[in-house]
Design a protein around this motif. Structure first.
Motif, PDB file in Angstrom:
ATOM      1  N   CYS A 244       2.691  -6.626  17.275  1.00 19.17           N
ATOM      2  CA  CYS A 244       2.101  -6.343  15.963  1.00 19.17           C
ATOM      3  C   CYS A 244       2.012  -7.629  15.151  1.00 19.17           C
ATOM      4  N   SER A 245       1.615  -7.499  13.876  1.00 21.13           N
ATOM      5  CA  SER A 245       1.466  -8.676  13.025  1.00 21.13           C
ATOM      6  C   SER A 245       2.805  -9.301  12.677  1.00 21.13           C
ATOM      7  N   GLY A 246       3.878  -8.525  12.736  1.00 15.58           N
ATOM      8  CA  GLY A 246       5.201  -9.051  12.415  1.00 15.58           C
ATOM      9  C   GLY A 246       5.457  -9.247  10.936  1.00 15.58           C
ATOM     10  N   LYS A 247       4.552  -8.761  10.071  1.00 13.17           N
ATOM     11  CA  LYS A 247       4.720  -8.912   8.622  1.00 13.17           C
ATOM     12  C   LYS A 247       5.408  -7.666   8.071  1.00 13.17           C
ATOM     13  N   VAL A 248       6.593  -7.856   7.494  1.00 19.99           N
ATOM     14  CA  VAL A 248       7.416  -6.715   7.095  1.00 19.99           C
ATOM     15  C   VAL A 248       8.070  -6.951   5.741  1.00 19.99           C
ATOM     16  N   ASN A 249       8.733  -5.907   5.272  1.00 19.11           N
ATOM     17  CA  ASN A 249       9.687  -6.002   4.163  1.00 19.11           C
ATOM     18  C   ASN A 249      11.076  -5.752   4.730  1.00 19.11           C
ATOM     19  N   LEU A 250      11.987  -6.668   4.472  1.00 16.39           N
ATOM     20  CA  LEU A 250      13.386  -6.473   4.825  1.00 16.39           C
ATOM     21  C   LEU A 250      14.128  -5.964   3.595  1.00 16.39           C
ATOM     22  N   TRP A 251      14.932  -4.925   3.780  1.00 15.78           N
ATOM     23  CA  TRP A 251      15.680  -4.345   2.670  1.00 15.78           C
ATOM     24  C   TRP A 251      17.162  -4.673   2.867  1.00 15.78           C
ATOM     25  N   ALA A 262       7.024  -1.599   6.970  1.00 12.06           N
ATOM     26  CA  ALA A 262       5.759  -2.325   6.888  1.00 12.06           C
ATOM     27  C   ALA A 262       5.431  -2.599   5.423  1.00 12.06           C
ATOM     28  N   ARG A 263       4.660  -3.625   5.181  1.00 17.95           N
ATOM     29  CA  ARG A 263       4.278  -3.959   3.800  1.00 17.95           C
ATOM     30  C   ARG A 263       3.222  -2.982   3.293  1.00 17.95           C
ATOM     31  N   LYS A 264       3.343  -2.633   2.021  1.00 15.29           N
ATOM     32  CA  LYS A 264       2.409  -1.689   1.409  1.00 15.29           C
ATOM     33  C   LYS A 264       1.671  -2.349   0.259  1.00 15.29           C
ATOM     34  N   ASN A 265       0.447  -1.849   0.003  1.00 15.68           N
ATOM     35  CA  ASN A 265      -0.340  -2.393  -1.100  1.00 15.68           C
ATOM     36  C   ASN A 265      -0.014  -1.655  -2.394  1.00 15.68           C
ATOM     37  N   ILE A 266      -0.805  -1.893  -3.416  1.00 18.72           N
ATOM     38  CA  ILE A 266      -0.555  -1.308  -4.732  1.00 18.72           C
ATOM     39  C   ILE A 266      -0.629   0.214  -4.707  1.00 18.72           C
ATOM     40  N   TRP A 267      -1.355   0.778  -3.723  1.00 20.64           N
ATOM     41  CA  TRP A 267      -1.518   2.237  -3.627  1.00 20.64           C
ATOM     42  C   TRP A 267      -0.481   2.865  -2.706  1.00 20.64           C
ATOM     43  N   GLY A 268       0.473   2.068  -2.248  1.00 20.64           N
ATOM     44  CA  GLY A 268       1.507   2.596  -1.366  1.00 20.64           C
ATOM     45  C   GLY A 268       1.026   2.818   0.052  1.00 20.64           C
ATOM     46  N   GLU A 269      -0.018   2.100   0.468  1.00 20.53           N
ATOM     47  CA  GLU A 269      -0.588   2.262   1.806  1.00 20.53           C
ATOM     48  C   GLU A 269      -0.290   1.054   2.686  1.00 20.53           C
ATOM     49  N   VAL A 270       0.087   1.321   3.924  1.00 15.83           N
ATOM     50  CA  VAL A 270       0.326   0.255   4.894  1.00 15.83           C
ATOM     51  C   VAL A 270      -1.022  -0.240   5.411  1.00 15.83           C
ATOM     52  N   GLU A 271      -1.251  -1.526   5.337  1.00 16.01           N
ATOM     53  CA  GLU A 271      -2.510  -2.087   5.824  1.00 16.01           C
ATOM     54  C   GLU A 271      -2.380  -2.679   7.224  1.00 16.01           C
ATOM     55  N   GLU A 272      -1.153  -3.108   7.588  1.00 21.45           N
ATOM     56  CA  GLU A 272      -0.897  -3.632   8.931  1.00 21.45           C
ATOM     57  C   GLU A 272       0.330  -2.930   9.489  1.00 21.45           C
ATOM     58  N   THR A 294      10.141  -9.627  -2.510  1.00 19.58           N
ATOM     59  CA  THR A 294       8.983  -8.744  -2.577  1.00 19.58           C
ATOM     60  C   THR A 294       8.629  -8.489  -4.038  1.00 19.58           C
ATOM     61  N   LYS A 295       7.349  -8.545  -4.355  1.00 15.83           N
ATOM     62  CA  LYS A 295       6.908  -8.267  -5.714  1.00 15.83           C
ATOM     63  C   LYS A 295       6.980  -6.763  -5.954  1.00 15.83           C
ATOM     64  N   VAL A 296       7.811  -6.360  -6.906  1.00 13.71           N
ATOM     65  CA  VAL A 296       8.031  -4.952  -7.205  1.00 13.71           C
ATOM     66  C   VAL A 296       7.454  -4.636  -8.578  1.00 13.71           C
ATOM     67  N   SER A 297       6.725  -3.542  -8.671  1.00 11.83           N
ATOM     68  CA  SER A 297       6.191  -3.114  -9.966  1.00 11.83           C
ATOM     69  C   SER A 297       7.340  -2.876 -10.936  1.00 11.83           C
TER      70      SER A 297
END
Length: 366
Positions: A244-251, A262-272, A294-297
């Motif tokens: 896969c792309s290997g782009k993630v969020n580590l918590w 997986a990383r999510k956009n502003i709408w809460g959707e995974v793009e990769e 990670t940029k958090v709202s």
């Protein structure tokens, strides 16, 4: 290459130009979150999603420039294509606001009050939807629908009682894997997400069903009950993965990586989408290249403990709710700290005389 034809759409008084064939939902998203309808089943990266939950209902007051007649009923914005000259009301329509209250009520009819123990709490779309569009009380008095627990693998926990039948997990397994073994069984109020002959979901991308689930119906067993999301610290990271792309969020919780998403956009959707190796097996910091926080709202509960209290944005809908439901107290009476002085005041004596006169007429109340 031909330039796509642009059409003009007006949503809540704001105009936007979008390519022909764009849905009302996507047109609204181009304007911004203040205009975009909520979505519980629609998921842009998944083909065929949408049209099931009715959370995104809008009112079309003008069909198009050529045919200005309004649409007779509210329509689902995620599956209704925009037309040139179309005018749409979303948050500005009382009919839409009232309809969404009904949608929330229906979604909560059988949804258990698991928020105190649910791993999805704090990033649950149903929580946000209910808080923004729901009511304080419920009229439902019957027993909730319940399902027997079912084991669908060693990495994914299924809580069918929480499921809202958005079908996102089915589309995810169908479109990014070649070994889908689960789907929607039965019909009507007996419908449920289940596996064929209780087979385990063991393909390389099955974990993405956790990310697309809007509620806590599908959760990560390796993260279960480890921490609340607002106590953890998310960072962006990547690795050189062959699958896969290997782009993630580590918590993180302290120095421990408690989950990978997986990383999510502003709408809460995974793009990769990411593979199960990255999600479940790479839980050491040494496995990753850390990019930064990670940029958090700031309006999200996840922002708790991340920003100073005076920098955390207050949700717009909470302020509007308070404005509509709480009245300002106009009390010009002086507050006296000395009770003896208060009892000697003329206002106090007049008040006591009124009380005595009232109770003398209504002796049964005394």
């Amino acid at each position: 290459m031909d330039t796509p034809q642009l059409i003009k759409v007006t949503i809540d008084g704001q105009e936007v130009n979008v390519p022909a064939g764009t849905s009302i939902m996507e047109a609204a998203r181009q304007i911004g979150p203040d205009v975009a309808p909520p979505a519980m089943c629609y998921y842009k990266p998944l083909k065929g999603s949408g049209g099931k939950c009715r959370a995104c209902l809008v009112k079309v007051t003008q069909g198009s420039e050529k045919d200005p007649r309004p649409m007779p009923k509210l329509v689902a914005s995620c599956i209704t294509m925009a037309q040139d000259g179309m005018k749409v009301e979303n948050f500005t329509s009382p009919d839409v606001v009232e309809a969404r209250k009904g949608v929330v009520e229906f979604l909560l009819l059988n949804h258990p009050l698991d928020c105190p123990v649910c791993d999805q709490a704090g990033e649950c779309h149903l929580q946000d939807f209910a808080f923004e569009h729901g009511t304080e009380a419920t009229r439902f008095e019957e027993d909730r629908r319940t399902y027997e627990p079912e084991n669908i693998g060693d990495k994914i926990q299924l809580h069918m009682n929480r499921c809202v039948l958005c079908y996102r997990c089915v589309y995810t397994a169908d479109q990014i894997t070649n070994e889908r073994v689960h789907g929607v069984m039965n019909r009507g109020d007996h419908a449920q997400i289940s596996t064929y002959i209780s087979k385990a979901i063991d393909n390389d991308f099955s974990g993405n069903m956790i990310d697309v689930c809007p509620v806590g119906a599908l959760t990560d067993k390796t993260y279960r009950f480890k921490s609340r999301v607002w106590f953890s610290k998310p960072v962006d990271a990547h690795c050189a993965c062959e699958k896969c792309s290997g782009k993630v969020n580590l918590w993180y919780k302290g120095d421990e990586v408690i989950r990978v998403t997986a990383r999510k956009n502003i709408w809460g959707e995974v793009e990769e989408f990411i593979c199960n190796t990255c999600r479940f097996e790479r839980k050491n910091t040494s496995d990753w290249v850390i990019e930064g926080p990670t940029k958090v709202s700031r309006a999200s509960v996840i922002s708790a403990n991340k920003y100073r209290a005076n920098e955390i944005a207050k949700p717009k809908f909470a302020l509007e709710y308070a404005k509509e439901n709480f009245k300002k107290i106009d009390d010009s009476r002086p507050y006296e700290h000395n009770l003896a002085e208060v009892k000697e005041s003329e206002d106090y004596k007049k008040l006591m005389e009124k009380n005595d006169a009232f109770f003398s007429k209504n002796k049964s109340l005394k």
